[in-house]
Design an enzyme around this catalytic site. Structure first.
Site, PDB file in Angstrom:
ATOM      1  N   ALA A 112       0.869  -1.175   0.000  1.00 48.27           N
ATOM      2  CA  ALA A 112       0.000   0.000   0.000  1.00 48.27           C
ATOM      3  C   ALA A 112       0.905   1.223   0.000  1.00 48.27           C
ATOM      4  CB  ALA A 112      -0.905  -0.022   1.217  1.00 48.27           C
ATOM      5  N   TYR A 116      -2.367   4.200  -2.584  1.00 46.10           N
ATOM      6  CA  TYR A 116      -2.942   2.847  -2.519  1.00 46.10           C
ATOM      7  C   TYR A 116      -3.347   2.448  -1.102  1.00 46.10           C
ATOM      8  CZ  TYR A 116      -2.184   1.602  -7.417  1.00 46.10           C
ATOM      9  OH  TYR A 116      -2.264   1.536  -8.781  1.00 46.10           O
ATOM     10  N   VAL A 202      -3.164  -4.984  -3.804  1.00 44.62           N
ATOM     11  CA  VAL A 202      -4.013  -4.415  -2.746  1.00 44.62           C
ATOM     12  C   VAL A 202      -5.319  -3.824  -3.275  1.00 44.62           C
ATOM     13  CG1 VAL A 202      -3.040  -2.070  -2.795  1.00 44.62           C
ATOM     14  CG2 VAL A 202      -3.942  -3.014  -0.641  1.00 44.62           C
ATOM     15  N   ASP A 203      -5.343  -3.493  -4.562  1.00 48.25           N
ATOM     16  CA  ASP A 203      -6.562  -2.855  -5.102  1.00 48.25           C
ATOM     17  C   ASP A 203      -7.608  -3.921  -5.430  1.00 48.25           C
ATOM     18  OD1 ASP A 203      -4.958  -3.871  -7.065  1.00 48.25           O
ATOM     19  OD2 ASP A 203      -5.228  -2.220  -8.483  1.00 48.25           O
ATOM     20  N   HIS A 223      -4.253 -15.625 -15.406  1.00 52.17           N
ATOM     21  CA  HIS A 223      -4.692 -14.242 -15.604  1.00 52.17           C
ATOM     22  C   HIS A 223      -6.121 -14.240 -16.165  1.00 52.17           C
ATOM     23  CE1 HIS A 223      -4.872 -10.212 -17.305  1.00 52.17           C
ATOM     24  NE2 HIS A 223      -3.706  -9.905 -16.774  1.00 52.17           N
ATOM     25  N   THR A 235       0.628 -12.189 -23.508  1.00 52.87           N
ATOM     26  CA  THR A 235       1.395 -10.939 -23.593  1.00 52.87           C
ATOM     27  C   THR A 235       2.726 -11.037 -22.836  1.00 52.87           C
ATOM     28  OG1 THR A 235       0.050 -10.084 -21.766  1.00 52.87           O
ATOM     29  CG2 THR A 235      -0.586  -9.445 -23.993  1.00 52.87           C
ATOM     30  N   GLU A 293       5.268  -8.584 -13.732  1.00 52.07           N
ATOM     31  CA  GLU A 293       4.418  -9.685 -14.223  1.00 52.07           C
ATOM     32  C   GLU A 293       5.116 -10.422 -15.377  1.00 52.07           C
ATOM     33  OE1 GLU A 293      -0.114  -9.614 -14.560  1.00 52.07           O
ATOM     34  OE2 GLU A 293       0.465  -9.314 -16.659  1.00 52.07           O
ATOM     35  N   ASP A 316     -11.607 -10.121 -12.636  1.00 53.48           N
ATOM     36  CA  ASP A 316     -11.960  -8.752 -12.974  1.00 53.48           C
ATOM     37  C   ASP A 316     -13.112  -8.847 -13.968  1.00 53.48           C
ATOM     38  OD1 ASP A 316     -12.164  -6.197 -14.009  1.00 53.48           O
ATOM     39  OD2 ASP A 316     -10.004  -5.828 -13.899  1.00 53.48           O
TER      40      ASP A 316
HETATM   41  C1  GAL Z   1      -4.274  -6.290 -18.337  1.00 56.12           C
HETATM   42  C2  GAL Z   1      -3.949  -5.921 -16.908  1.00 56.12           C
HETATM   43  C3  GAL Z   1      -2.464  -5.632 -16.799  1.00 56.12           C
HETATM   44  C4  GAL Z   1      -1.656  -6.767 -17.365  1.00 56.12           C
HETATM   45  C5  GAL Z   1      -2.113  -7.080 -18.763  1.00 56.12           C
HETATM   46  C6  GAL Z   1      -1.354  -8.228 -19.389  1.00 56.12           C
HETATM   47  O1  GAL Z   1      -5.613  -6.663 -18.447  1.00 56.12           O
HETATM   48  O2  GAL Z   1      -4.676  -4.785 -16.529  1.00 56.12           O
HETATM   49  O3  GAL Z   1      -2.115  -5.384 -15.468  1.00 56.12           O
HETATM   50  O4  GAL Z   1      -1.792  -7.896 -16.556  1.00 56.12           O
HETATM   51  O5  GAL Z   1      -3.496  -7.366 -18.789  1.00 56.12           O
HETATM   52  O6  GAL Z   1      -1.671  -8.331 -20.750  1.00 56.12           O
HETATM   53 MN    MN Z   2      -4.105  -4.379  -9.387  1.00 54.53          MN
END
Ligand code: GAL
Ligand code: MN
Length: 343
Positions: A112, A116, A202-203, A223, A235, A293, A316
């Site tokens: 945080a 944040y 944290v978000d 993811h 990605t 990441e 999400d």
């Molecule tokens: C998005 C996310 C990023 C990253 C990206 C990877 O949706 O908001 O933080 O993870 O994907 O492609």
């Molecule tokens: Mn986040």
């Protein structure tokens, strides 16, 4: 007649009911494993998250003595036999009992920094309701604003530990430096206090049970934007100049940076490697496309997680179709990026 009787006797002597049963099971297992490897080599390695997996589901049912939902059309095991955790793939009662007996303490790390801190209240309150219920928990809160950490009422066996750390001007740097900080405190402190570390954003807020079913030597989370995607669309960092580079024909899944963990030793190794790679990139004037990441994803290509969490554990609603999930356990809290980042 005597002869014939003898034969029957011999056959009977050789193959008791038990023998036939064991042979039958062995044959079945061989075929299952053969089939499994076959599919894994032909298809799974190319499109790991998309293939029907009836066979692996049956193997898993036998091993864990559970019954999976009849039409379970999500991947529940990786080609390297790591379980993928979805609702319905584990027995919470048995697992809770096992971990209670070991009196395990789990460390939850969260950062945080700057604005944040506003996410902490909801994060902690919902964690008290859903995170590792009935187990010992240390919340490790890394912050540059210790006086702004909210006081949240905690259940027995649960502690908040505030760790004061520095901030950085750019959010990208703040995000990446988490690897360095987790690494430093793993060696200094966490190794003496907890068995496992769970490292999250944290978000977020907890919205359903997140328990000991996630724990393993090394775990990552699919993811929410890529759980059903093909390897080509992951990605990963694609520039060979970066330490996070992953070639087009490698990689199994695209993992989220916002939820990973393992034993303190494994997290120590992971964060060390990622931090070192980030520093090499910095010296070379390059920053990976999705910061830490990207480095985490590179690490998981060559150090396969021993367990994988489904996107139930980092969801999400803006990224995926929520109908595919039975539970949304840990949810992104919508934020105004411009108002929060760098502030
Ligand atoms: C998005 C996310 C990023 C990253 C990206 C990877 O949706 O908001 O933080 O993870 O994907 O492609
Ligand atoms: Mn986040």
């Amino acid at each position: 007649m005597h002869k014939d009787q003898g034969k029957t006797g011999a056959v009977k002597g050789c193959f008791t009911k038990r023998h036939v049963y064991v042979m039958g099971c062995t044959t079945l297992l061989c075929f299952s494993v053969g089939y499994f490897w076959n599919t894994s080599n032909d298809i799974w390695l190319d499109t790991p998250t998309q293939v029907s997996n009836t066979m692996s589901n049956h193997i898993l049912e036998d091993l864990l003595q559970i019954e999976l939902p009849r039409r379970c059309d999500v991947l529940v095991m990786t080609p390297w036999f790591a379980p993928i955790v979805w609702e319905g793939t584990y027995n919470a009662e048995i697992l809770n009992e096992q971990f209670r007996q070991r009196n395990v303490t789990v460390g939850l790390t969260v950062f945080a920094i700057k604005k944040y801190v506003i996410f902490l209240k909801k994060f902690l309150e919902t964690a008290e309701t859903y995170f590792m219920v009935g187990h010992r928990v240390n919340y490790y809160i890394f912050t540059d604003r210790p006086e702004e950490v909210p006081k949240v009422e905690l259940k027995e066996g649960r502690n908040v530990v505030v760790l004061q750390v520095q901030n950085y001007p750019r959010w990208q740097e703040i995000s990446m430096r988490r690897m360095e900080m987790i690494n430093y405190f793993s060696q200094q402190q966490f190794i003496n206090e907890v068995s496992y570390l769970v490292c999250v954003d944290v978000d977020m807020r907890f919205n359903d049970q997140v328990g000991v079913e996630i724990l393993s030597n090394l775990f990552g989370t699919l993811h929410p934007g890529f759980y059903g995607a093909e390897r080509q669309s992951f990605t990963y960092e694609r520039r060979p100049a970066s330490q996070a580079y992953v070639p087009r024909d490698e990689g199994d899944f695209y993992y989220a940076g916002g939820f990973f963990g393992g034993t303190v030793m494994e997290v120590y190794k992971l964060t060390k490697k990622c931090h070192e790679a980030i520093m090499v990139d910095k010296a070379n004037g390059i920053e990976a496309i999705w910061q830490e990441e990207s480095h985490l994803n590179k690490y998981f290509v060559y150090h396969k997680p021993t367990k994988i969490l489904s996107p139930e554990y980092l969801w999400d609603d803006n990224l995926g179709r929520r109908e595919i999930l039975k539970k949304r356990r840990f949810l992104a809290v919508p934020k105004n990026h411009a108002a929060i980042r760098n502030k």
